[in-house]
Design an enzyme around this catalytic site. Structure first.
Site, PDB file in Angstrom:
ATOM      1  N   GLU A 149       1.455 -10.332  -1.280  1.00 50.54           N
ATOM      2  CA  GLU A 149       2.982 -10.600  -2.217  1.00 50.54           C
ATOM      3  C   GLU A 149       3.945 -10.699  -2.112  1.00 50.54           C
ATOM      4  O   GLU A 149       4.187  -8.915  -1.496  1.00 50.54           O
ATOM      5  CB  GLU A 149       2.564 -10.237  -4.429  1.00 50.54           C
ATOM      6  CG  GLU A 149       1.994 -10.783  -4.706  1.00 50.54           C
ATOM      7  CD  GLU A 149       1.611 -10.624  -6.079  1.00 50.54           C
ATOM      8  OE1 GLU A 149       0.711 -11.098  -6.943  1.00 50.54           O
ATOM      9  OE2 GLU A 149       1.393  -9.412  -6.291  1.00 50.54           O
ATOM     10  N   CYS A 152      11.213  -6.894  -1.585  1.00 50.62           N
ATOM     11  CA  CYS A 152      10.514  -6.096  -1.494  1.00 50.62           C
ATOM     12  C   CYS A 152       9.035  -6.870  -0.744  1.00 50.62           C
ATOM     13  O   CYS A 152       8.538  -7.415  -1.070  1.00 50.62           O
ATOM     14  CB  CYS A 152      10.281  -5.820  -3.188  1.00 50.62           C
ATOM     15  SG  CYS A 152       8.691  -4.754  -2.977  1.00 50.62           S
ATOM     16  N   CYS A 171      -4.472  -1.385  -1.075  1.00 52.11           N
ATOM     17  CA  CYS A 171      -4.036   0.031  -0.087  1.00 52.11           C
ATOM     18  C   CYS A 171      -5.330   0.983  -0.340  1.00 52.11           C
ATOM     19  O   CYS A 171      -5.479   0.905  -1.402  1.00 52.11           O
ATOM     20  CB  CYS A 171      -2.548   0.325  -0.378  1.00 52.11           C
ATOM     21  SG  CYS A 171      -2.111   1.558  -0.027  1.00 52.11           S
ATOM     22  N   CYS A 229      -3.408   5.754  -5.278  1.00 47.45           N
ATOM     23  CA  CYS A 229      -2.693   5.957  -6.895  1.00 47.45           C
ATOM     24  C   CYS A 229      -3.888   5.572  -7.519  1.00 47.45           C
ATOM     25  O   CYS A 229      -3.688   4.149  -7.812  1.00 47.45           O
ATOM     26  CB  CYS A 229      -1.530   5.578  -6.016  1.00 47.45           C
ATOM     27  SG  CYS A 229      -0.540   6.742  -4.514  1.00 47.45           S
ATOM     28  N   CYS A 278      -1.521   2.707  -9.715  1.00 41.86           N
ATOM     29  CA  CYS A 278      -0.814   1.503  -9.268  1.00 41.86           C
ATOM     30  C   CYS A 278      -1.997   0.958  -8.660  1.00 41.86           C
ATOM     31  O   CYS A 278      -3.464   0.560  -8.674  1.00 41.86           O
ATOM     32  CB  CYS A 278      -0.254   1.660  -7.922  1.00 41.86           C
ATOM     33  SG  CYS A 278      -0.115   1.251  -6.663  1.00 41.86           S
ATOM     34  N   GLU A 324       0.444   0.717   2.184  1.00 44.43           N
ATOM     35  CA  GLU A 324       1.954   1.889   2.497  1.00 44.43           C
ATOM     36  C   GLU A 324       2.267   2.345   3.823  1.00 44.43           C
ATOM     37  O   GLU A 324       1.301   2.252   4.843  1.00 44.43           O
ATOM     38  CB  GLU A 324       0.750   3.711   2.507  1.00 44.43           C
ATOM     39  CG  GLU A 324       0.933   5.003   3.427  1.00 44.43           C
ATOM     40  CD  GLU A 324       2.299   5.435   2.632  1.00 44.43           C
ATOM     41  OE1 GLU A 324       2.749   5.190   1.052  1.00 44.43           O
ATOM     42  OE2 GLU A 324       3.313   5.507   4.054  1.00 44.43           O
ATOM     43  N   SER A 372       9.210   3.279   1.913  1.00 40.11           N
ATOM     44  CA  SER A 372       8.574   4.085   1.010  1.00 40.11           C
ATOM     45  C   SER A 372       7.289   4.877   1.614  1.00 40.11           C
ATOM     46  O   SER A 372       6.366   4.093   1.439  1.00 40.11           O
ATOM     47  CB  SER A 372       9.173   3.270  -0.204  1.00 40.11           C
ATOM     48  OG  SER A 372       8.367   4.157  -1.343  1.00 40.11           O
ATOM     49  N   SER A 414       7.499   8.688  -2.679  1.00 40.03           N
ATOM     50  CA  SER A 414       6.945   9.081  -3.873  1.00 40.03           C
ATOM     51  C   SER A 414       6.546   9.849  -4.476  1.00 40.03           C
ATOM     52  O   SER A 414       5.570  10.275  -3.839  1.00 40.03           O
ATOM     53  CB  SER A 414       6.077   7.780  -4.109  1.00 40.03           C
ATOM     54  OG  SER A 414       6.384   6.271  -3.045  1.00 40.03           O
ATOM     55  N   CYS A 454       7.312  -2.846  -9.692  1.00 40.37           N
ATOM     56  CA  CYS A 454       6.905  -1.740  -9.099  1.00 40.37           C
ATOM     57  C   CYS A 454       5.531  -1.438  -9.894  1.00 40.37           C
ATOM     58  O   CYS A 454       5.302  -0.797 -10.588  1.00 40.37           O
ATOM     59  CB  CYS A 454       7.676   0.027  -9.308  1.00 40.37           C
ATOM     60  SG  CYS A 454       8.749  -0.590  -8.748  1.00 40.37           S
TER      61      CYS A 454
HETATM   62  N1  SAH Z   1       2.777   3.018  -0.335  1.00 39.87           N
HETATM   63  C1  SAH Z   1       4.313   3.469  -0.745  1.00 39.87           C
HETATM   64  C2  SAH Z   1       4.593   2.350  -1.362  1.00 39.87           C
HETATM   65  C3  SAH Z   1       4.490   1.750  -2.379  1.00 39.87           C
HETATM   66  S1  SAH Z   1       6.531   1.714  -2.827  1.00 39.87           S
HETATM   67  C4  SAH Z   1       4.696   4.051  -1.895  1.00 39.87           C
HETATM   68  O1  SAH Z   1       4.138   5.349  -2.317  1.00 39.87           O
HETATM   69  O2  SAH Z   1       6.614   4.953  -1.276  1.00 39.87           O
HETATM   70  C5  SAH Z   1       5.546   1.509  -4.850  1.00 39.87           C
HETATM   71  C6  SAH Z   1       6.537   2.036  -5.292  1.00 39.87           C
HETATM   72  O3  SAH Z   1       5.999   2.210  -6.777  1.00 39.87           O
HETATM   73  C7  SAH Z   1       5.679   3.387  -5.800  1.00 39.87           C
HETATM   74  O4  SAH Z   1       6.723   4.718  -5.810  1.00 39.87           O
HETATM   75  C8  SAH Z   1       4.710   3.539  -6.129  1.00 39.87           C
HETATM   76  O5  SAH Z   1       4.781   5.196  -6.560  1.00 39.87           O
HETATM   77  C9  SAH Z   1       5.990   2.531  -7.863  1.00 39.87           C
HETATM   78  N2  SAH Z   1       4.759   2.907  -8.561  1.00 39.87           N
HETATM   79  C10 SAH Z   1       3.073   2.372  -7.967  1.00 39.87           C
HETATM   80  N3  SAH Z   1       2.934   2.066  -9.490  1.00 39.87           N
HETATM   81  C11 SAH Z   1       3.508   1.917 -10.095  1.00 39.87           C
HETATM   82  C12 SAH Z   1       3.790   1.345 -11.498  1.00 39.87           C
HETATM   83  N4  SAH Z   1       2.430   1.102 -12.340  1.00 39.87           N
HETATM   84  N5  SAH Z   1       4.979   1.350 -12.426  1.00 39.87           N
HETATM   85  C13 SAH Z   1       5.952   1.871 -11.577  1.00 39.87           C
HETATM   86  N6  SAH Z   1       5.908   2.212 -10.331  1.00 39.87           N
HETATM   87  C14 SAH Z   1       4.766   2.433  -9.645  1.00 39.87           C
END
Ligand code: SAH
Length: 353
Positions: A94, A107, A114, A118, A121, A164, A195, A217, A337
């Site tokens: 996506e 984006c 991934c 996390c 996520c 990532e 990011s 993050s 996000c």
């Molecule tokens: N892997 C990279 C790129 C992903 S960016 C990273 O972690 O930075 C996506 C962003 O959305 C990251 O900051 C991630 O931590 C955040 N994110 C993930 N799940 C989320 C959620 N359910 N609500 C809000 N932000 C979230």
């Protein structure tokens, strides 16, 4: 299988020039082909009318011009658009287009799934399938550009979709090269943001690409909480991550680091957390983006109420941080996000057929 053909979008300008030369075509033909694809938005080789027939035949028989097919576009009430895209080998990814008054931000994803897992996520819950190729990253930009009107362009790219980026640095580097190449998309590096969840050894090589923006993050102010939320923290804990960002070459860039802090009720949303942030980020030119958790079925975390979000942001601000509380864009279509999971694949050709 079709996917074994080389895809034109997998090649940087230099690589395509070298490849064409090897095949007996002059290098400048590569420039012409890239200009058709990126500057003119033409993917049909038949329309590339300044190329000799021999090259056109060769491209039609041996190459693919496109790496992704658009399967579905969902439009949010706030105008955010989510694209479901299919790779040549049938994987679903996506990308999200976020129109604002003066800019259109795309984006993009860098991996199918991934591996970082996390805990909050949705992409993390999918597990990891594979890295995207350069062409698959570039094609997210092309497929999204096709839905915009002639006058509007994609002005900003954020590598904040699925995956990532720093675990796929070679493809990300090549894609940034193509995005900023004056003869292809000619984007300014400062309009590109990558990011990371904190893959420390890859941060310096990333920033050597050019004056792009770095987002990190963060999501927690203690290792205990961050270990839970971002398991990568067990390898690169806060003092290592933030210590590396304080190092001389990074500071001399004179660009702020964007820290993302997703607020989760009862987990990382206390005023003590907010008050700890300035001390934690001391010595790093920073901007903090506070994002209320986007709830989804794969995680039990919830966003705090509005008053808590405001109080957290205010406390960090009064303690001296540059901080913004972000609105959630596209949440009604699972485009916000951390909600990207390409879960509903009913539009994919492989599923239909
Ligand atoms: N892997 C990279 C790129 C992903 S960016 C990273 O972690 O930075 C996506 C962003 O959305 C990251 O900051 C991630 O931590 C955040 N994110 C993930 N799940 C989320 C959620 N359910 N609500 C809000 N932000 C979230």
């Amino acid at each position: 299988m079709k996917a074994t053909r080389p895809s034109l979008k997998d090649f940087s300008r230099d690589a395509l020039r070298a490849d064409f030369k090897e095949r007996g075509f002059p290098a400048y033909r590569a420039d012409q082909v890239l200009s058709w694809i990126y500057a003119q938005g033409v993917e049909s080789v038949a329309e590339m009318n300044n190329l000799p027939t021999s090259l056109r035949t060769h491209l039609e028989e041996e190459w693919d011009t496109s790496s992704l097919s658009r399967r579905r576009v969902e439009v949010s009430q706030d105008g955010t658009q989510k694209f479901l895209l299919e790779t040549r080998d049938g994987a679903a990814i996506e990308a999200v287009l976020i129109p604002e008054e003066r800019r259109n931000t795309l984006c993009v994803s860098t991996q199918v799934g991934c591996p970082l897992a996390c805990s909050f996520c949705a992409t993390g819950a999918l597990g990891f399938t594979r890295n995207l190729t350069t062409g698959e990253i570039m094609d997210q930009v092309i497929r999204a550009r096709e839905v915009l009107s002639e006058e509007s362009a994609i002005t900003n790219i954020v590598f904040m979709g699925m995956g990532e980026p720093l675990l796929n640095l070679p493809a990300v580097t090549e894609a940034i090269g193509l995005l900023t190449d004056p003869k292809t998309l000619a984007m300014a590096p400062r309009r590109i943001t990558v990011s990371t969840a904190g893959l420390v050894p890859q941060i310096k090589p990333l920033l050597e690409i050019g004056p792009i923006n770095l987002a990190v993050s963060l999501h927690a102010t203690t290792d205990t909480v961050r270990d839970e939320l971002v398991p990568l923290n067990r390898r690169f804990p806060l003092d290592v991550l933030l210590g590396s960002l304080r190092s001389e070459p990074l500071l001399s860039r004179k660009r702020p680091v964007f820290f993302e802090y997703t607020l989760m009720r009862g987990v990382n949303d206390s005023l003590e957390d907010a008050a700890r942030l300035p001390e934690l980020l001391k010595g790093i030119p920073s901007k903090l983006n506070v994002i209320p958790m986007n709830a989804h079925p794969d995680a039990e975390y919830e966003p705090p109420d509005q008053a808590t979000c405001d109080a957290f942001t205010q406390t960090a601000y009064r303690a001296g941080l540059r901080v913004t509380l972000r609105r959630n864009r596209g949440a009604d279509i699972d485009a916000a996000c951390g909600q990207l999971a390409a879960r509903d694949k009913t539009a994919l050709s492989s599923v239909i057929s």
